[in-house]
Design a protein around this motif. Structure first.
Motif, PDB file in Angstrom:
ATOM      1  N   SER A  77       0.834  -1.115  -0.084  1.00  0.00           N
ATOM      2  CA  SER A  77       0.008   0.088   0.093  1.00  0.00           C
ATOM      3  C   SER A  77       0.708   1.391   0.018  1.00  0.00           C
ATOM      4  O   SER A  77       1.841   1.141   0.664  1.00  0.00           O
ATOM      5  CB  SER A  77      -0.969  -0.005   1.220  1.00  0.00           C
ATOM      6  OG  SER A  77      -1.453   1.174   1.343  1.00  0.00           O
ATOM      7  N   ALA A  78       0.305   2.108  -0.494  1.00  0.00           N
ATOM      8  CA  ALA A  78       0.940   3.666  -0.616  1.00  0.00           C
ATOM      9  C   ALA A  78       0.245   4.659   0.208  1.00  0.00           C
ATOM     10  O   ALA A  78       0.237   5.754   0.158  1.00  0.00           O
ATOM     11  CB  ALA A  78       1.205   4.031  -1.970  1.00  0.00           C
ATOM     12  N   ALA A  79      -0.974   4.102   0.804  1.00  0.00           N
ATOM     13  CA  ALA A  79      -1.940   5.124   1.457  1.00  0.00           C
ATOM     14  C   ALA A  79      -1.299   5.401   2.888  1.00  0.00           C
ATOM     15  O   ALA A  79      -0.783   4.896   3.485  1.00  0.00           O
ATOM     16  CB  ALA A  79      -3.179   4.101   1.797  1.00  0.00           C
ATOM     17  N   LEU A  80      -1.690   6.733   3.274  1.00  0.00           N
ATOM     18  CA  LEU A  80      -0.909   7.161   4.389  1.00  0.00           C
ATOM     19  C   LEU A  80      -2.098   7.035   5.417  1.00  0.00           C
ATOM     20  O   LEU A  80      -3.295   7.545   5.224  1.00  0.00           O
ATOM     21  CB  LEU A  80      -0.906   8.758   4.253  1.00  0.00           C
ATOM     22  CG  LEU A  80       0.554   8.925   2.918  1.00  0.00           C
ATOM     23  CD1 LEU A  80       0.334  10.569   2.927  1.00  0.00           C
ATOM     24  CD2 LEU A  80       1.616   8.614   3.680  1.00  0.00           C
ATOM     25  N   ASP A  81      -2.027   6.384   6.425  1.00  0.00           N
ATOM     26  CA  ASP A  81      -2.885   6.261   7.738  1.00  0.00           C
ATOM     27  C   ASP A  81      -2.815   7.411   8.331  1.00  0.00           C
ATOM     28  O   ASP A  81      -1.994   8.309   8.315  1.00  0.00           O
ATOM     29  CB  ASP A  81      -2.666   4.989   8.455  1.00  0.00           C
ATOM     30  CG  ASP A  81      -1.348   4.783   9.174  1.00  0.00           C
ATOM     31  OD1 ASP A  81      -0.596   5.856   9.217  1.00  0.00           O
ATOM     32  OD2 ASP A  81      -0.965   3.687   9.587  1.00  0.00           O
ATOM     33  N   GLY A  82      -3.646   7.315   9.456  1.00  0.00           N
ATOM     34  CA  GLY A  82      -3.840   8.568  10.514  1.00  0.00           C
ATOM     35  C   GLY A  82      -2.387   8.956  11.200  1.00  0.00           C
ATOM     36  O   GLY A  82      -2.033  10.172  11.346  1.00  0.00           O
ATOM     37  N   GLN A  83      -1.817   7.802  11.620  1.00  0.00           N
ATOM     38  CA  GLN A  83      -0.380   7.961  12.236  1.00  0.00           C
ATOM     39  C   GLN A  83       0.487   8.673  11.333  1.00  0.00           C
ATOM     40  O   GLN A  83       1.365   9.619  11.697  1.00  0.00           O
ATOM     41  CB  GLN A  83       0.302   6.772  12.690  1.00  0.00           C
ATOM     42  CG  GLN A  83       1.385   6.900  13.446  1.00  0.00           C
ATOM     43  CD  GLN A  83       1.949   5.633  14.131  1.00  0.00           C
ATOM     44  OE1 GLN A  83       1.609   4.297  13.873  1.00  0.00           O
ATOM     45  NE2 GLN A  83       3.097   5.784  14.947  1.00  0.00           N
ATOM     46  N   ALA A  84       0.520   8.215  10.107  1.00  0.00           N
ATOM     47  CA  ALA A  84       1.423   8.802   9.135  1.00  0.00           C
ATOM     48  C   ALA A  84       1.042  10.345   8.823  1.00  0.00           C
ATOM     49  O   ALA A  84       2.138  11.091   8.660  1.00  0.00           O
ATOM     50  CB  ALA A  84       1.584   7.969   7.730  1.00  0.00           C
ATOM     51  N   GLN A  85       0.061  10.436   8.746  1.00  0.00           N
ATOM     52  CA  GLN A  85      -0.433  11.976   8.430  1.00  0.00           C
ATOM     53  C   GLN A  85      -0.161  12.881   9.738  1.00  0.00           C
ATOM     54  O   GLN A  85       0.390  13.905   9.205  1.00  0.00           O
ATOM     55  CB  GLN A  85      -1.980  12.110   8.231  1.00  0.00           C
ATOM     56  CG  GLN A  85      -2.296  11.427   6.978  1.00  0.00           C
ATOM     57  CD  GLN A  85      -4.100  11.653   6.460  1.00  0.00           C
ATOM     58  OE1 GLN A  85      -4.613  12.216   7.160  1.00  0.00           O
ATOM     59  NE2 GLN A  85      -4.480  10.433   6.021  1.00  0.00           N
ATOM     60  N   ASP A  86       0.031  12.405  10.978  1.00  0.00           N
ATOM     61  CA  ASP A  86       0.287  13.166  11.778  1.00  0.00           C
ATOM     62  C   ASP A  86       1.769  13.578  11.717  1.00  0.00           C
ATOM     63  O   ASP A  86       2.404  14.672  12.206  1.00  0.00           O
ATOM     64  CB  ASP A  86      -0.085  12.430  13.492  1.00  0.00           C
ATOM     65  CG  ASP A  86      -1.550  12.722  13.588  1.00  0.00           C
ATOM     66  OD1 ASP A  86      -2.336  13.164  12.937  1.00  0.00           O
ATOM     67  OD2 ASP A  86      -1.987  11.607  14.493  1.00  0.00           O
ATOM     68  N   ILE A  87       2.335  12.694  11.337  1.00  0.00           N
ATOM     69  CA  ILE A  87       3.965  12.763  11.535  1.00  0.00           C
ATOM     70  C   ILE A  87       4.276  13.588  10.339  1.00  0.00           C
ATOM     71  O   ILE A  87       5.167  14.570  10.546  1.00  0.00           O
ATOM     72  CB  ILE A  87       4.682  11.426  11.297  1.00  0.00           C
ATOM     73  CG1 ILE A  87       4.779  10.217  12.319  1.00  0.00           C
ATOM     74  CG2 ILE A  87       6.165  11.532  10.839  1.00  0.00           C
ATOM     75  CD1 ILE A  87       4.980   9.041  12.069  1.00  0.00           C
ATOM     76  N   LEU A  88       3.444  13.495   9.026  1.00  0.00           N
ATOM     77  CA  LEU A  88       3.930  14.588   8.005  1.00  0.00           C
ATOM     78  C   LEU A  88       3.549  15.779   8.274  1.00  0.00           C
ATOM     79  O   LEU A  88       4.119  16.888   8.006  1.00  0.00           O
ATOM     80  CB  LEU A  88       3.185  14.044   6.680  1.00  0.00           C
ATOM     81  CG  LEU A  88       3.687  12.658   6.174  1.00  0.00           C
ATOM     82  CD1 LEU A  88       2.915  12.233   5.112  1.00  0.00           C
ATOM     83  CD2 LEU A  88       5.165  12.748   5.907  1.00  0.00           C
TER      84      LEU A  88
END
Length: 222
Positions: A77-88
C-alpha cells in the motif's frame, strides 16, 4: 587585526548546527544509515565543493532529532494512515521554519515481491508523502525529487513482510538557489531562527505589573 579565515567561520557555523541537533532518542537499528547519498556523483561533488553537503547532513540530523523523519505503510500500500499523516504534519511545520532548505523523499519497501514491482511501489509511497506535504503548504519546488530504493535498503533483513521496511524517509537535500552565500553570516541566522522564535513570551499583563513595581521602587529609594 587579522581577518577571520573562511574555513574557521564555516567550522563554527557547522558546529553550532550540530550542537542544536543534540542527542537523538532511541531509534531503530540502521536509522543512522538512512541517507540517500544526496544524489549522483556530479551533484555530490558540487555540494562538497560548496560546503552545502555538510550543511545538508547537519540539518538532516537536526530534522530527524526534532521530528520523526520516517513514516510506515501497510503491506502493498501507498496509502497514508492517520499516524503517518500526523507525522507528516509535524514534518511540514518544521519545514516551514526553514524556507531556504530543499528536501527529498525516499521510498522503501520490504523484501516481498520483485525488484521492479517494489521500485514502483516505493516511488508511489514517496509521491504520496510529497503530495501530502504540498497540501500542507510546502512549495513543490522545495521537494525537488522523489526517489525509490525499492527493497534494496531494508532496516530489517527478512523475507517476510515487515512494517519497518515499508517506509519513506524525508531528508534535507540542500539549499534553494536563491539562498545567500553560506559564509556571509546569513546561514547562522537560519540555524538560530527556531531558537529565537521558540523563546517564551512574557504575557502583557505580567510586563505591566513588572513596570508598575519598578516605578514604585524607583520612587521610594535614594
Amino acid at each position: 587585526m587579522q581577518r577571520e579565515r573562511p574555513a574557521l567561520r564555516f567550522g563554527l557555523i557547522l558546529a553550532a548546527a550540530l550542537a542544536l541537533a543534540g542527542c537523538t532518542s532511541d531509534r531503530e537499528a540502521g536509522a543512522d544509515y538512512e541517507g540517500g547519498g544526496f544524489g549522483n556523483a556530479t551533484m555530490n561533488n558540487t555540494l562538497m565543493m560548496s560546503g552545502e553537503r555538510n550543511i545538508a547532513i547537519s540539518l538532516t540530523k537536526k530534522f530527524a532529532a526534532d521530528v520523526q523523519n520516517t513514516v510506515n505503510f501497510a503491506f502493498n500500500s501507498a496509502a497514508l494512515d492517520g499516524q503517518a499523516q500526523d507525522i507528516l504534519r509535524r514534518q511540514a511545520d518544521w519545514i516551514k521554519q526553514f524556507p531556504e532548505v530543499r528536501f527529498r523523499v525516499y521510498g522503501h519497501t520490504d523484501l516481498v515481491g520483485s525488484d521492479a514491482y517494489n521500485k514502483a511501489l516505493g516511488l508511489r509511497r514517496a509521491q504520496a508523502v510529497v503530495a501530502f506535504l504540498t497540501a500542507q503548504g510546502i512549495s513543490r519546488a522545495r521537494l525537488e525529487a522523489v526517489v525509490s530504493f525499492g527493497k534494496t535498503q531494508p532496516l530489517v533483513y527478512t523475507q517476510a513482510p515487515n512494517e519497518q521496511n515499508r517506509r519513506t524517509v524525508t531528508e534535507v537535500s540542500g539549499l534553494m538557489a536563491r539562498s545567500p552565500q553560506l559564509l556571509n553570516g546569513k546561514y547562522a541566522e537560519v540555524i538560530f531562527r527556531e531558537y529565537v522564535s521558540g523563546a517564551t513570551q512574557i504575557p502583557t499583563n505580567q510586563v505591566s505589573n513588572q513596570n508598575s513595581a519598578g516605578v514604585g521602587m524607583s520612587g521610594s529609594g535614594n
